[in-house]
Design a protein around this motif. Structure first.
Motif, PDB file in Angstrom:
ATOM      1  N   LEU A   6      21.147 -25.089   9.257  1.00  0.00           N
ATOM      2  CA  LEU A   6      21.787 -23.928   9.847  1.00  0.00           C
ATOM      3  C   LEU A   6      21.440 -23.828  11.333  1.00  0.00           C
ATOM      4  CD1 LEU A   6      23.402 -21.312   9.854  1.00  0.00           C
ATOM      5  CD2 LEU A   6      21.367 -20.126   8.965  1.00  0.00           C
ATOM      6  N   ALA A   7      20.182 -24.031  11.683  1.00  0.00           N
ATOM      7  CA  ALA A   7      19.779 -23.952  13.086  1.00  0.00           C
ATOM      8  C   ALA A   7      20.507 -25.004  13.921  1.00  0.00           C
ATOM      9  CB  ALA A   7      18.270 -24.127  13.205  1.00  0.00           C
ATOM     10  N   ALA A   8      20.618 -26.225  13.386  1.00  0.00           N
ATOM     11  CA  ALA A   8      21.317 -27.291  14.103  1.00  0.00           C
ATOM     12  C   ALA A   8      22.793 -26.943  14.278  1.00  0.00           C
ATOM     13  CB  ALA A   8      21.158 -28.615  13.361  1.00  0.00           C
ATOM     14  N   TRP A   9      23.391 -26.358  13.243  1.00  0.00           N
ATOM     15  CA  TRP A   9      24.803 -25.970  13.318  1.00  0.00           C
ATOM     16  C   TRP A   9      25.001 -24.886  14.373  1.00  0.00           C
ATOM     17  CZ3 TRP A   9      27.871 -21.689  12.750  1.00  0.00           C
ATOM     18  CH2 TRP A   9      29.239 -21.911  12.587  1.00  0.00           C
ATOM     19  N   LEU A  10      24.122 -23.889  14.400  1.00  0.00           N
ATOM     20  CA  LEU A  10      24.236 -22.822  15.398  1.00  0.00           C
ATOM     21  C   LEU A  10      24.096 -23.387  16.808  1.00  0.00           C
ATOM     22  CD1 LEU A  10      22.157 -19.996  13.669  1.00  0.00           C
ATOM     23  CD2 LEU A  10      24.617 -19.938  14.156  1.00  0.00           C
ATOM     24  N   LEU A  11      23.190 -24.330  16.999  1.00  0.00           N
ATOM     25  CA  LEU A  11      23.016 -24.945  18.314  1.00  0.00           C
ATOM     26  C   LEU A  11      24.287 -25.671  18.753  1.00  0.00           C
ATOM     27  CD1 LEU A  11      19.385 -26.346  17.995  1.00  0.00           C
ATOM     28  CD2 LEU A  11      20.148 -24.505  19.519  1.00  0.00           C
ATOM     29  N   GLN A  12      24.960 -26.310  17.815  1.00  0.00           N
ATOM     30  CA  GLN A  12      26.210 -27.008  18.142  1.00  0.00           C
ATOM     31  C   GLN A  12      27.297 -26.039  18.580  1.00  0.00           C
ATOM     32  OE1 GLN A  12      27.264 -29.255  14.662  1.00  0.00           O
ATOM     33  NE2 GLN A  12      25.582 -30.727  14.906  1.00  0.00           N
ATOM     34  N   GLN A  13      27.261 -24.812  18.046  1.00  0.00           N
ATOM     35  CA  GLN A  13      28.306 -23.836  18.327  1.00  0.00           C
ATOM     36  C   GLN A  13      28.012 -22.992  19.572  1.00  0.00           C
ATOM     37  OE1 GLN A  13      31.007 -24.023  16.294  1.00  0.00           O
ATOM     38  NE2 GLN A  13      29.838 -25.615  15.244  1.00  0.00           N
ATOM     39  N   CYS A  14      26.813 -23.094  20.101  1.00  0.00           N
ATOM     40  CA  CYS A  14      26.437 -22.260  21.249  1.00  0.00           C
ATOM     41  C   CYS A  14      27.361 -22.508  22.433  1.00  0.00           C
ATOM     42  CB  CYS A  14      25.001 -22.542  21.680  1.00  0.00           C
ATOM     43  SG  CYS A  14      23.739 -21.811  20.636  1.00  0.00           S
ATOM     44  N   GLU A  15      27.740 -21.424  23.111  1.00  0.00           N
ATOM     45  CA  GLU A  15      28.467 -21.573  24.358  1.00  0.00           C
ATOM     46  C   GLU A  15      27.555 -22.286  25.340  1.00  0.00           C
ATOM     47  OE1 GLU A  15      29.839 -17.763  25.582  1.00  0.00           O
ATOM     48  OE2 GLU A  15      31.212 -17.539  23.878  1.00  0.00           O
ATOM     49  N   PRO A  16      28.139 -23.091  26.255  1.00  0.00           N
ATOM     50  CA  PRO A  16      27.315 -23.892  27.163  1.00  0.00           C
ATOM     51  C   PRO A  16      26.207 -23.082  27.831  1.00  0.00           C
ATOM     52  CG  PRO A  16      29.627 -24.402  27.458  1.00  0.00           C
ATOM     53  CD  PRO A  16      29.568 -23.233  26.520  1.00  0.00           C
ATOM     54  N   PRO A  65      14.675 -21.748  22.309  1.00  0.00           N
ATOM     55  CA  PRO A  65      13.603 -22.701  21.985  1.00  0.00           C
ATOM     56  C   PRO A  65      13.167 -22.611  20.522  1.00  0.00           C
ATOM     57  CG  PRO A  65      13.188 -21.680  24.113  1.00  0.00           C
ATOM     58  CD  PRO A  65      14.343 -20.948  23.507  1.00  0.00           C
ATOM     59  N   ALA A  66      13.075 -21.392  19.986  1.00  0.00           N
ATOM     60  CA  ALA A  66      12.680 -21.243  18.580  1.00  0.00           C
ATOM     61  C   ALA A  66      13.738 -21.828  17.654  1.00  0.00           C
ATOM     62  CB  ALA A  66      12.452 -19.767  18.260  1.00  0.00           C
ATOM     63  N   LEU A  67      15.016 -21.633  17.999  1.00  0.00           N
ATOM     64  CA  LEU A  67      16.092 -22.179  17.178  1.00  0.00           C
ATOM     65  C   LEU A  67      16.042 -23.708  17.197  1.00  0.00           C
ATOM     66  CD1 LEU A  67      18.493 -21.160  15.447  1.00  0.00           C
ATOM     67  CD2 LEU A  67      19.953 -21.514  17.452  1.00  0.00           C
ATOM     68  N   ARG A  68      15.733 -24.279  18.352  1.00  0.00           N
ATOM     69  CA  ARG A  68      15.624 -25.735  18.445  1.00  0.00           C
ATOM     70  C   ARG A  68      14.460 -26.243  17.589  1.00  0.00           C
ATOM     71  NH1 ARG A  68      16.519 -24.711  24.307  1.00  0.00           N
ATOM     72  NH2 ARG A  68      18.746 -25.158  24.723  1.00  0.00           N
ATOM     73  N   ARG A  69      13.362 -25.508  17.576  1.00  0.00           N
ATOM     74  CA  ARG A  69      12.224 -25.939  16.758  1.00  0.00           C
ATOM     75  C   ARG A  69      12.567 -25.917  15.268  1.00  0.00           C
ATOM     76  NH1 ARG A  69       9.381 -22.833  20.679  1.00  0.00           N
ATOM     77  NH2 ARG A  69       9.298 -21.022  19.283  1.00  0.00           N
ATOM     78  N   ILE A  70      13.304 -24.863  14.854  1.00  0.00           N
ATOM     79  CA  ILE A  70      13.719 -24.784  13.446  1.00  0.00           C
ATOM     80  C   ILE A  70      14.640 -25.957  13.112  1.00  0.00           C
ATOM     81  CG2 ILE A  70      14.977 -23.433  11.736  1.00  0.00           C
ATOM     82  CD1 ILE A  70      14.143 -20.917  13.297  1.00  0.00           C
ATOM     83  N   ALA A  71      15.553 -26.289  14.033  1.00  0.00           N
ATOM     84  CA  ALA A  71      16.487 -27.404  13.801  1.00  0.00           C
ATOM     85  C   ALA A  71      15.758 -28.727  13.633  1.00  0.00           C
ATOM     86  CB  ALA A  71      17.478 -27.478  14.952  1.00  0.00           C
ATOM     87  N   LEU A  72      14.619 -28.860  14.277  1.00  0.00           N
ATOM     88  CA  LEU A  72      13.823 -30.085  14.166  1.00  0.00           C
ATOM     89  C   LEU A  72      12.916 -30.085  12.946  1.00  0.00           C
ATOM     90  CD1 LEU A  72      12.834 -30.587  17.913  1.00  0.00           C
ATOM     91  CD2 LEU A  72      14.499 -31.916  16.595  1.00  0.00           C
TER      92      LEU A  72
END
Length: 266
Positions: A191-201, A257-264
């Motif tokens: 889910l975290a990785a998916w949200l990161l992909q959808q983030c506006e630039p 940054p926290a979302l990126r850590r969860i994605a990893l």
């Protein structure tokens, strides 16, 4: 019900001369395909966005001469799994979901594509049927480049082969990455990785972002191979940790940054 409309350059894109395309499954909407003007054909910039590479004016003209423009209403079936694929398809306006129809008219979304994006780059080359169903989520405009005619165009303009091969390679890589994530990442990381992909630039230094959910939450859950209940639980968990804030279909990412850590998986 009225099928989508195919408009060709030879027909001058006049709606009264449009040819109907036959699809295996009926449209969910009774809305008729809309007439388009010649301006609806892609220009050089539109082709460059689709090919993700420079396109010369002569190449753009050659591609436009073979392109068919299809207009679909919301809910319209773009193609069905098992239907013969005669050309490469790209959505240039609107949103299209790839997935499968289930019992009772339900639709399970596997991928959501926002224009400009290619819908199926492989079936026509392999001369095999489409593997998935494709359905317009809103009013959408789709281009079809017939396989044999496209081969003639790229033989005359060999520089087009490189971006076509690159597009196929990117699609293969993306599918491999998705398979890896499904096999090796847990639900929160997916889910975290998916949200990161959808983030506006957002720049590298940004700590916040905004995500506009493009489809229903149950369709997002389907893409992530989790249940809607699990998706809701994860959203609440991220919110309680002040990583995100959810209001309807808008997600405020409060801590990138926290979302990126969860994605990893940290």
């Amino acid at each position: 019900m009225t099928p989508p409309t195919i408009l060709t350059p030879e027909q001058g894109l006049a709606p009264e001369r449009a040819v109907a395309v036959r699809l295996r499954l009926p449209l969910r909407s009774a809305a008729a395909g809309r007439g388009l003007s010649k301006d609806a054909l892609p220009d050089v910039g539109a082709w460059e966005r689709l090919f993700a590479a420079p396109v010369r004016a002569a190449e753009s003209a050659a591609l436009g001469a073979i392109t068919r423009v299809l207009s679909f209403p919301p809910g319209g079936l773009v193609f069905a799994a098992g239907e013969a694929a005669h050309g490469l398809l790209a959505v240039v306006d609107g949103d299209v979901a790839l997935g499968s129809h289930g019992a009772g008219g339900s639709f399970r979304t596997e991928r959501h594509l926002h224009a400009p994006a290619w819908l199926d780059l492989s079936a026509a080359w392999l001369q095999e049927p489409h593997a998935l169903d494709a359905r317009a989520l809103n009013a959408a405009r789709v281009l079809e480049l017939p396989r044999d005619a496209l081969c003639e165009v790229v033989d005359r303009h060999p520089s087009l082969w490189r971006p076509l091969v690159t597009l196929l390679a990117r699609e293969v890589r993306g599918l491999a990455q998705n398979t890896h994530e499904l096999m090796h990442k847990d639900a929160p990381a997916r889910l975290a990785a998916w949200l990161l992909q959808q983030c506006e630039p957002a720049g590298e230094e940004a700590t916040t972002a905004v995500v506009q959910l493009p489809v229903r939450k149950r369709d997002i859950a389907s893409q992530l191979a989790i249940t809607p209940e699990t998706l809701s639980r994860l959203m609440r968990s991220f919110s309680s940790r002040d990583v995100i804030s959810v209001a309807g279909y808008t997600v405020q990412v409060l801590d990138l940054p926290a979302l990126r850590r969860i994605a990893l998986g940290d």
